[in-house]
Design a protein around this motif. Structure first.
Motif, PDB file in Angstrom:
ATOM      1  N   UNK A 106       0.819  -1.226   0.000  1.00  0.00           N
ATOM      2  CA  UNK A 106       0.000   0.000   0.000  1.00  0.00           C
ATOM      3  C   UNK A 106       0.844   1.263   0.000  1.00  0.00           C
ATOM      4  N   UNK A 107       2.075   1.191   0.531  1.00  0.00           N
ATOM      5  CA  UNK A 107       2.937   2.367   0.520  1.00  0.00           C
ATOM      6  C   UNK A 107       3.265   2.821  -0.901  1.00  0.00           C
ATOM      7  N   UNK A 108       3.201   1.903  -1.839  1.00  0.00           N
ATOM      8  CA  UNK A 108       3.627   2.193  -3.206  1.00  0.00           C
ATOM      9  C   UNK A 108       2.463   2.503  -4.149  1.00  0.00           C
ATOM     10  N   UNK A 109       1.252   2.527  -3.615  1.00  0.00           N
ATOM     11  CA  UNK A 109       0.090   2.783  -4.466  1.00  0.00           C
ATOM     12  C   UNK A 109       0.169   4.131  -5.198  1.00  0.00           C
ATOM     13  N   UNK A 110       0.632   5.210  -4.551  1.00  0.00           N
ATOM     14  CA  UNK A 110       0.736   6.471  -5.307  1.00  0.00           C
ATOM     15  C   UNK A 110       1.709   6.397  -6.473  1.00  0.00           C
ATOM     16  N   UNK A 111       2.676   5.485  -6.389  1.00  0.00           N
ATOM     17  CA  UNK A 111       3.687   5.364  -7.437  1.00  0.00           C
ATOM     18  C   UNK A 111       3.273   4.375  -8.522  1.00  0.00           C
ATOM     19  N   UNK A 112       2.407   3.440  -8.176  1.00  0.00           N
ATOM     20  CA  UNK A 112       1.934   2.458  -9.154  1.00  0.00           C
ATOM     21  C   UNK A 112       0.741   3.010  -9.934  1.00  0.00           C
ATOM     22  N   UNK A 113      -0.218   3.559  -9.207  1.00  0.00           N
ATOM     23  CA  UNK A 113      -1.454   4.052  -9.834  1.00  0.00           C
ATOM     24  C   UNK A 113      -1.299   5.539 -10.162  1.00  0.00           C
ATOM     25  N   UNK A 114      -0.389   5.840 -11.055  1.00  0.00           N
ATOM     26  CA  UNK A 114      -0.039   7.232 -11.342  1.00  0.00           C
ATOM     27  C   UNK A 114      -1.164   8.001 -12.039  1.00  0.00           C
ATOM     28  N   UNK A 115      -2.081   7.294 -12.655  1.00  0.00           N
ATOM     29  CA  UNK A 115      -3.176   7.961 -13.342  1.00  0.00           C
ATOM     30  C   UNK A 115      -4.394   8.167 -12.444  1.00  0.00           C
ATOM     31  N   UNK A 116      -4.306   7.693 -11.206  1.00  0.00           N
ATOM     32  CA  UNK A 116      -5.421   7.829 -10.269  1.00  0.00           C
ATOM     33  C   UNK A 116      -5.175   9.041  -9.376  1.00  0.00           C
ATOM     34  N   UNK A 117      -6.143   9.953  -9.363  1.00  0.00           N
ATOM     35  CA  UNK A 117      -5.991  11.171  -8.571  1.00  0.00           C
ATOM     36  C   UNK A 117      -6.200  10.914  -7.083  1.00  0.00           C
ATOM     37  N   UNK A 118      -7.292  10.236  -6.727  1.00  0.00           N
ATOM     38  CA  UNK A 118      -7.610   9.962  -5.326  1.00  0.00           C
ATOM     39  C   UNK A 118      -8.011   8.506  -5.163  1.00  0.00           C
ATOM     40  N   UNK A 119      -7.778   7.977  -3.956  1.00  0.00           N
ATOM     41  CA  UNK A 119      -7.942   6.540  -3.732  1.00  0.00           C
ATOM     42  C   UNK A 119      -8.300   6.284  -2.278  1.00  0.00           C
ATOM     43  N   UNK A 120      -9.206   5.338  -2.069  1.00  0.00           N
ATOM     44  CA  UNK A 120      -9.471   4.819  -0.726  1.00  0.00           C
ATOM     45  C   UNK A 120      -8.823   3.449  -0.624  1.00  0.00           C
ATOM     46  N   UNK A 121      -7.823   3.326   0.261  1.00  0.00           N
ATOM     47  CA  UNK A 121      -7.217   2.016   0.526  1.00  0.00           C
ATOM     48  C   UNK A 121      -7.873   1.434   1.766  1.00  0.00           C
ATOM     49  N   UNK A 122      -8.197   0.136   1.734  1.00  0.00           N
ATOM     50  CA  UNK A 122      -8.693  -0.547   2.927  1.00  0.00           C
ATOM     51  C   UNK A 122      -8.016  -1.910   3.053  1.00  0.00           C
ATOM     52  N   UNK A 123      -7.870  -2.370   4.299  1.00  0.00           N
ATOM     53  CA  UNK A 123      -7.409  -3.730   4.547  1.00  0.00           C
ATOM     54  C   UNK A 123      -8.489  -4.717   4.097  1.00  0.00           C
ATOM     55  N   UNK A 124      -8.101  -5.974   3.958  1.00  0.00           N
ATOM     56  CA  UNK A 124      -9.064  -6.989   3.532  1.00  0.00           C
ATOM     57  C   UNK A 124     -10.166  -7.217   4.562  1.00  0.00           C
TER      58      UNK A 124
END
Length: 346
Positions: A106-124
């Motif tokens: 999850x720490x790398x989501x801003x670097x992987x999903x570069x085309x996504x402006x905003x995101x809600x991350x949740x645990x399983x």
């Protein structure tokens, strides 16, 4: 970033792409497929606007995810994308073994999903008892310096972990919990972060590895600890939402200590400690089983709410069970409102 971020397998629930979508990400490894699917079900049941799911999973789970999700029968326009678990090549082994397998993805989501402006991350182990739309709306409440939103790790300092045991800096009085994390990723990618490693401010992709190297012998909860350190040094960047948006066993197993939930109900349930899968906290397990077994399209009152309330009444021998009405207060409202909100599109 390197091209390994680019690999992704895309499957669409529906061909037509909605104009406006809420983006929700989850990371699933090992035996977490059922839990993840149940979380996704809870998001679909109540949400009004279309959802785009970003599912990061071990590649041996992809086909099972695809079969399960393609078999969903529901009303709405939701899509999903499956991604492999990927870390920076030069440090992949170190990140993989941090806390739990894959957790630090999850720490790398801003670097992987570069085309996504905003995101809600949740645990399983999250269950939505209120539309995703409502936590998504916090993005509009961010001030000009805020880049992410999380809830406190504890409400009661006497049972807090960070304030009693942490060997590293942490946010606020009791730390923050990263199981529910709302991010303006455009702002995260642009920001230069204050830190205790250099006088120079560092961008997100520059700060993660040095932070791990400095604190790896002092952290217990992996990437959550790293987030606490980052926001300790950059407190102006965090929007803190109340405990009912990330309600965990610690909020009731020693007695109720989330006042907002007592007043308005639980909005997002977080079943950490494995409580969905054992008998230690039957209140949490009852809600998980109810959502897991609900069939899309059936009447929510008769097929979900009423059987659940009967089950919850059997849990009153536990501290959490004694306040079981707190667990269904918002759920009852969500069920009553869902048809009206969808017809209005808000």
């Amino acid at each position: 970033m390197n091209c390994f971020w680019e690999a992704a397998f895309r499957y669409n629930f529906m061909k037509n792409q909605p104009a406006e979508k809420m983006h929700l990400a989850v990371v699933a490894c090992g035996e977490r497929l059922e839990e993840t699917v149940t979380m996704l079900r809870s998001a679909i049941i109540f949400s009004v606007k279309p959802l785009q799911f970003h599912i990061f999973a071990e590649e041996q789970l992809h086909s099972r995810f695809r079969v399960t999700l393609d078999g969903f029968s529901y009303q709405g326009k939701h899509n999903y994308t499956l991604y492999p678990i990927t870390f920076p090549t030069e440090s992949a082994a170190e990140w993989k073994k941090l806390f739990k397998p894959c957790a630090s993805q999850r720490l790398f989501l801003p670097l992987i999903l570069r085309d996504v402006d905003s995101l809600l991350y949740v645990d399983t182990d999250i269950l939505f008892l209120r539309p995703v739309d409502d936590i998504w709306s916090f993005l509009k409440k961010f001030n000009s310096t805020q880049i992410a939103a999380m809830a406190p790790e504890h409400e009661e300092p006497r049972i807090g972990w960070y304030n009693r045991f942490a060997r590293h800096p942490y946010y606020g009085k009791t730390g923050i919990n990263s199981g529910v994390m709302l991010m303006n990723m455009t702002r995260i990618r642009r920001k230069y972060f204050k830190n205790d490693m250099t006088t120079a401010r560092l961008q997100w992709e520059e700060i993660l590895m040095p932070l791990l190297k400095k604190y790896k012998l002092n952290i217990t909860w992996g990437d959550q600890d790293l987030l606490n350190i980052i926001f300790f040094h950059n407190p102006e960047s965090l929007f803190v939402f109340p405990c009912q948006w990330n309600y965990r066993p610690d909020h009731c197993i020693y007695g109720s200590n989330c006042k907002e939930a007592e007043e308005e109900g639980i909005f997002i349930l977080h079943g950490n400690r494995g409580v969905y899968h054992d008998d230690k906290q039957p209140t949490f397990r009852a809600i998980y089983e109810a959502v897991k077994n609900y069939s899309f399209g059936k009447d929510l009152v008769h097929s979900l709410l009423q059987p659940l309330e009967l089950e919850l009444q059997r849990t009153m021998h536990t501290y959490c069970g004694r306040i079981y009405k707190v667990f269904i207060k918002q759920l009852t409202k969500s069920i009553g409102d869902v048809g009206i909100r969808r017809s209005k599109g808000s």
